[in-house]
Each structure stands twice: as structure tokens, then as C-alpha cells.
Design an enzyme around this catalytic site. Structure first.
Site, PDB file in Angstrom:
ATOM      1  N   HIS A 161       2.098  15.877  -7.641  1.00 26.76           N
ATOM      2  CA  HIS A 161       0.693  15.605  -7.968  1.00 26.76           C
ATOM      3  C   HIS A 161       0.648  14.617  -9.143  1.00 26.76           C
ATOM      4  O   HIS A 161       1.482  14.684 -10.055  1.00 26.76           O
ATOM      5  CB  HIS A 161      -0.042  16.907  -8.314  1.00 26.76           C
ATOM      6  CG  HIS A 161      -1.519  16.687  -8.431  1.00 26.76           C
ATOM      7  ND1 HIS A 161      -2.087  16.182  -9.573  1.00 26.76           N
ATOM      8  CD2 HIS A 161      -2.517  16.858  -7.545  1.00 26.76           C
ATOM      9  CE1 HIS A 161      -3.399  16.065  -9.389  1.00 26.76           C
ATOM     10  NE2 HIS A 161      -3.679  16.466  -8.155  1.00 26.76           N
ATOM     11  N   GLU A 185      -3.907  10.224  -3.036  1.00 26.84           N
ATOM     12  CA  GLU A 185      -4.927  10.418  -4.083  1.00 26.84           C
ATOM     13  C   GLU A 185      -4.864   9.267  -5.080  1.00 26.84           C
ATOM     14  O   GLU A 185      -4.017   9.289  -5.988  1.00 26.84           O
ATOM     15  CB  GLU A 185      -4.658  11.722  -4.835  1.00 26.84           C
ATOM     16  CG  GLU A 185      -4.709  12.959  -3.990  1.00 26.84           C
ATOM     17  CD  GLU A 185      -4.951  14.190  -4.849  1.00 26.84           C
ATOM     18  OE1 GLU A 185      -6.003  14.805  -4.695  1.00 26.84           O
ATOM     19  OE2 GLU A 185      -4.111  14.515  -5.695  1.00 26.84           O
ATOM     20  N   GLY A 245     -10.079  18.969  -5.402  1.00 23.89           N
ATOM     21  CA  GLY A 245      -9.894  19.558  -6.728  1.00 23.89           C
ATOM     22  C   GLY A 245     -11.143  20.268  -7.202  1.00 23.89           C
ATOM     23  O   GLY A 245     -11.444  21.386  -6.754  1.00 23.89           O
TER      24      GLY A 245
HETATM   25  P1  PGA Z   1     -10.678  16.067  -7.662  1.00 24.78           P
HETATM   26  O1  PGA Z   1      -9.106  16.357  -7.748  1.00 24.78           O
HETATM   27  O2  PGA Z   1     -11.130  16.479  -6.299  1.00 24.78           O
HETATM   28  O3  PGA Z   1     -11.256  16.870  -8.755  1.00 24.78           O
HETATM   29  O4  PGA Z   1     -10.848  14.580  -7.869  1.00 24.78           O
HETATM   30  C1  PGA Z   1      -8.263  16.095  -6.684  1.00 24.78           C
HETATM   31  C2  PGA Z   1      -6.845  16.339  -7.113  1.00 24.78           C
HETATM   32  O5  PGA Z   1      -6.455  15.937  -8.229  1.00 24.78           O
HETATM   33  O6  PGA Z   1      -6.054  16.937  -6.361  1.00 24.78           O
END
Ligand code: PGA
Length: 253
Positions: free
Chosen positions: A96, A166, A235
Site C-alpha cells: 500500500h 491507487e 478507504g
Molecule cells: P481512500 O483510500 O478511499 O480514502 O482514498 C484508499 C486507500 O488508500 O486504499
């Protein structure tokens, strides 16, 4: 209809077990009403065991947010893949961006993927660039994240491999600042091409490519349809049980 994968990344929240149970209960109710979603919930490890004891929908699987690359005892503070598997989790996020930010290298990510596979955990490889430059350097960066993670794996380990794309610049914002769906689609194609080049066509076609980065009820429809993704990594919206329920309903359409 293809089953979609939705991963709920709770990150370092919530702060109490009571809140974790509350989100968990509502999420269970929401997923029960869907037909075509496999949901992987990744709570902080400290809640895993407790939540696993609760009744749950067969559509929910558990995942960890990270594992150690090590399997031996002398690693204070680390949590091993075997432990995670033995409490009943089946998936694990690897690489991540928030872990990479703390120093996790492509090399370490590759080791963790192997460690996950050796312990029967399904890895979810997280990749994504910090920013998009006009020269396309970010594409090289993303490709390297993929290639380095899989180059020493066997084909059998890579069938149906899950990649969560991401873009870091789009994480933890609001839906207005997430990546636009057309760009997501282009990147999904790029990731399949990279998998094809670094492995082969079967692996590229069987891969499940998820998008993550400020997925909220108001952008999810476009991301799923125009973005052409196999699912989502969510997230902050996964901690808001009402929003998350809405997201699941839209994904299930
Ligand atoms: P977010 O996070 O949906 O809050 O942008 C996604 C993640 O970091 O996995």
C-alpha cells in the site's frame, strides 16, 4: 455477470472495538443485499480475531493490511503471514502506498508477496504513482512496481492476480478530486499490457484490476462503467457504513 471485488481498507481506524463492530454489522447487512460482489474487509489486525468470531455473510472475506516479509520469531512488532492465515484471514494488501511512504521498497514488496503465497494468503498488490508528469515517467514507475513484484513468481501463482491501482495523488480526497474514469480505463489497459509483457497474455487477461483513491457514492458509477475495473479498494468511505452501503449497491447494479 462477473463478480466484482470490493476491498474495504479501514487503515488505522476505528479507535475502539465497539466502533469496529458497529461498522462491521452494518457492512454485513449491506453486503447481504448484493448478488455479485465479493467483499474483502481489511480491519486493523488487532480487531481481526474478534470480528472473525461474529456471524458473517458468506460474501465477506477477511484481509490484513500488511504482513511481515519474515517468518522467523525475532521480529518485534511484526505480524507474520502464517498468523494472519491462522486467525482466518484469506487476503492481504501488499505495498500500500502508505507503507511504501514509510520506506517499503519494491524488493520488500516482492518478498511479502512470496510470503503471502507461501502461507495461502491471496495478495492484493497495491501500485500507483505519486504524480502524473507530462513526459509519461509515471508509466515507467507503475510498470516497474508491477514487474518487480511478479518477476520471480510462477504462473500458477499469478492466475487471477489482484492488482489495486491507487494513484497516490487521488487518495484520501473527495470524489471531485479522484481520478477521472477515462484515465482509469487507460491505466487499466496499461496494467494489463505490462502484465502481458512481464508475464503473458493469460495472466494479463485473468488479472483482477481494482481502482482505489477517493471512491465515494458520487463517483463510483462512472468508475465502474467507464473505468472498466474489476472492483474497488475503498478507504475512508468504507468506514462510513451508510456511504459504503450505497457504494456496494451501485457496484452491484
Ligand atoms: P481512500 O483510500 O478511499 O480514502 O482514498 C484508499 C486507500 O488508500 O486504499
Amino acid at each position: 455477470m462477473k463478480t466484482k471485488i470490493v476491498v474495504a481498507n479501514w487503515k488505522m481506524a476505528p479507535n475502539t472495538l465497539e466502533d469496529a463492530k458497529r461498522i462491521w454489522t452494518t457492512t454485513n447487512k449491506s453486503i447481504e443485499k448484493t448478488r455479485n460482489i465479493k467483499l474483502v474487509v481489511c480491519p486493523p489486525d488487532i480487531y481481526l480475531n474478534n470480528l472473525l468470531k461474529n456471524k458473517r455473510s458468506s460474501k465477506i472475506k477477511f484481509g490484513a493490511q500488511d504482513i511481515s516479509a519474515q517468518s522467523s520469531y525475532a521480529h518485534t512488532g511484526e505480524i507474520g503471514a502464517e498468523m494472519v492465515r491462522n486467525v482466518g484471514a484469506e487476503y492481504v494488501l501488499i505495498g500500500h502506498s502508505e507503507r511504501r511512504e514509510m520506506g517499503e521498497s519494491n524488493d520488500l514488496v516482492a518478498k511479502k508477496i512470496k510470503e503471502a503465497l507461501n502461507n495461502n494468503l491471496t495478495p492484493i498488490l497495491c501500485i500507483g504513482e505519486k504524480e502524473r508528469d507530462s513526459d509519461g515517467e509515471y508509466l515507467k514507475f507503475v510498470k516497474e512496481e508491477i514487474t518487480s513484484a511478479i518477476f520471480s513468481l510462477k504462473k500458477k501463482d499469478l492466475v487471477g492476480f489482484i492488482v489495486a491501482y491507487e494513484p497516490i495523488w487521488a487518495i484520501d480526497k473527495s470524489y471531485t478530486e479522484s481520478m477521472n474514469a477515462t484515465d482509469i480505463h487507460e491505466t487499466v489497459l496499461f496494467i494489463r499490457k505490462a502484465l502481458n509483457e512481464s508475464f503473458d497474455k493469460d495472466i494479463a487477461n485473468s488479472a483482477k484490476i481494482l481502482y482505489g483513491g477517493s471512491v465515494e457514492p458520487l463517483n463510483v458509477e462512472k468508475i465502474m462503467s467507464i473505468g472498466n475495473v474489476d472492483g474497488l479498494l475503498v478507504g475512508h468511505s468504507s468506514l462510513n457504513a451508510e456511504d459504503f452501503g450505497k457504494i456496494l449497491r451501485i457496484v452491484d447494479k
